[in-house]
Design a protein around this motif. Sequence first.
Motif, mmCIF file in Angstrom:
data_model
loop_
_atom_site.group_PDB
_atom_site.id
_atom_site.type_symbol
_atom_site.label_atom_id
_atom_site.label_comp_id
_atom_site.label_asym_id
_atom_site.label_seq_id
_atom_site.Cartn_x
_atom_site.Cartn_y
_atom_site.Cartn_z
ATOM 1 N N ARG A 172 0.857 -1.189 0.000
ATOM 2 C CA ARG A 172 0.000 0.000 0.000
ATOM 3 C C ARG A 172 0.896 1.242 0.000
ATOM 4 N NH1 ARG A 172 -2.899 -3.758 -0.532
ATOM 5 N NH2 ARG A 172 -4.830 -4.295 0.578
ATOM 6 N N GLY A 176 -0.738 4.144 1.996
ATOM 7 C CA GLY A 176 -0.764 3.325 3.200
ATOM 8 C C GLY A 176 -0.221 4.034 4.424
ATOM 9 N N THR A 189 1.510 -3.341 8.098
ATOM 10 C CA THR A 189 0.644 -2.220 8.446
ATOM 11 C C THR A 189 -0.818 -2.510 8.148
ATOM 12 O OG1 THR A 189 0.815 -1.097 6.291
ATOM 13 C CG2 THR A 189 2.524 -0.620 7.933
ATOM 14 N N VAL A 190 -1.087 -3.625 7.471
ATOM 15 C CA VAL A 190 -2.455 -3.989 7.102
ATOM 16 C C VAL A 190 -2.867 -5.338 7.681
ATOM 17 C CG1 VAL A 190 -4.087 -4.237 5.178
ATOM 18 C CG2 VAL A 190 -2.065 -2.787 4.897
ATOM 19 N N ALA A 199 -7.290 -1.088 12.449
ATOM 20 C CA ALA A 199 -8.152 -0.762 11.314
ATOM 21 C C ALA A 199 -9.629 -0.872 11.689
ATOM 22 C CB ALA A 199 -7.835 -1.680 10.141
ATOM 23 N N ASP A 230 -9.437 -6.835 3.635
ATOM 24 C CA ASP A 230 -8.295 -5.990 3.290
ATOM 25 C C ASP A 230 -6.994 -6.607 3.782
ATOM 26 O OD1 ASP A 230 -7.261 -3.629 2.099
ATOM 27 O OD2 ASP A 230 -7.055 -2.698 4.068
ATOM 28 N N ALA A 231 -7.022 -7.190 4.989
ATOM 29 C CA ALA A 231 -5.826 -7.825 5.533
ATOM 30 C C ALA A 231 -5.408 -9.028 4.699
ATOM 31 C CB ALA A 231 -6.076 -8.251 6.979
ATOM 32 N N ALA A 234 -3.889 -7.858 1.424
ATOM 33 C CA ALA A 234 -2.509 -7.398 1.580
ATOM 34 C C ALA A 234 -1.551 -8.572 1.734
ATOM 35 C CB ALA A 234 -2.405 -6.471 2.791
#
Length: 308
Positions: A172, A176, A189-190, A199, A230-231, A234
Amino acid sequence: MTTVGPDDLVLAVDVGGTTTKGEITDVAGRVLNTATVATPRGEAAFDAMGELGAGLLAELPAAQRDRVARAAVIMPGIVDSARSLAVFSSNIGWRDVKVGSRFHDLWRMPVLIEHDVTVAGWAEWRYGAGRGSDDVCVIILGTGISGTLSVAGRLVRGGAGQAGEYGHIPVRYRDGLRCPCGNVGCVETVASGAAIARAYTARTGREIPGAEAVFAARDTDPDARAVLADAVDALAEGLFGVIHAACPALIVLGGGLAGAGTTLTDALHHRLTELLRVAPVPRVVLGEFGARAGLVGAALFARAGALE
């Protein structure tokens, strides 16, 4: 290096971003003594490791204490085991700490040091969910994200002595969050436990105890589903290049977040199936050792004396 016999005991210490855990075990893996302490920031973490190990040894009866033949300390970040140097940990905050003989002198036994996820992944590959497979990628999901890659029956170590910093692959990088390592939009970070919890709170305004609560709410909470999607996305994107380069037949998910079970493995396999066009889609399974992979691996490493 002295040989560890079947009657000998070993000391294993696993340093995590949140807690440091230690165990003394026998050849069958039976735990004789165990302890956990919070991991301090910076170089103070090394004092905590030493005190933890010394306490475990002191609590053993004298006859058992004399049987502890070797120890292994496994640590996050960049670890130069040949020079006994803890090079860098972004999550704990140390840089270029010379480990040297401090644990050997304190515990009065040979002490091996190594990268925590290298050891955990090696254990899952050789003795856990990946045993019998030559081409395996093990991903350990927790405070950070890292892993190991085994190709043609050999552990890939890389030019710096370790490989597998998958958590710091930027996915990202345009919009990101900044990672503790200094880059923007790293997988960690995700898709790390802390990132998932953060998040969810940012999306809903509701504080939660951790990522496990997000997984638990997935079936009934659309916000939880969105955060987890989303996790997983990623994580899949971070593995995309690795899969094309090495074509592992198997991906093993371990660490604390592996407690999400098939919810996680099925979602990752599904997303990889959507993304991959050239490389075969690997099977995705849970590790056998779960959150204990580091401790189990450290004990096996202490006995073996090498990652073979």
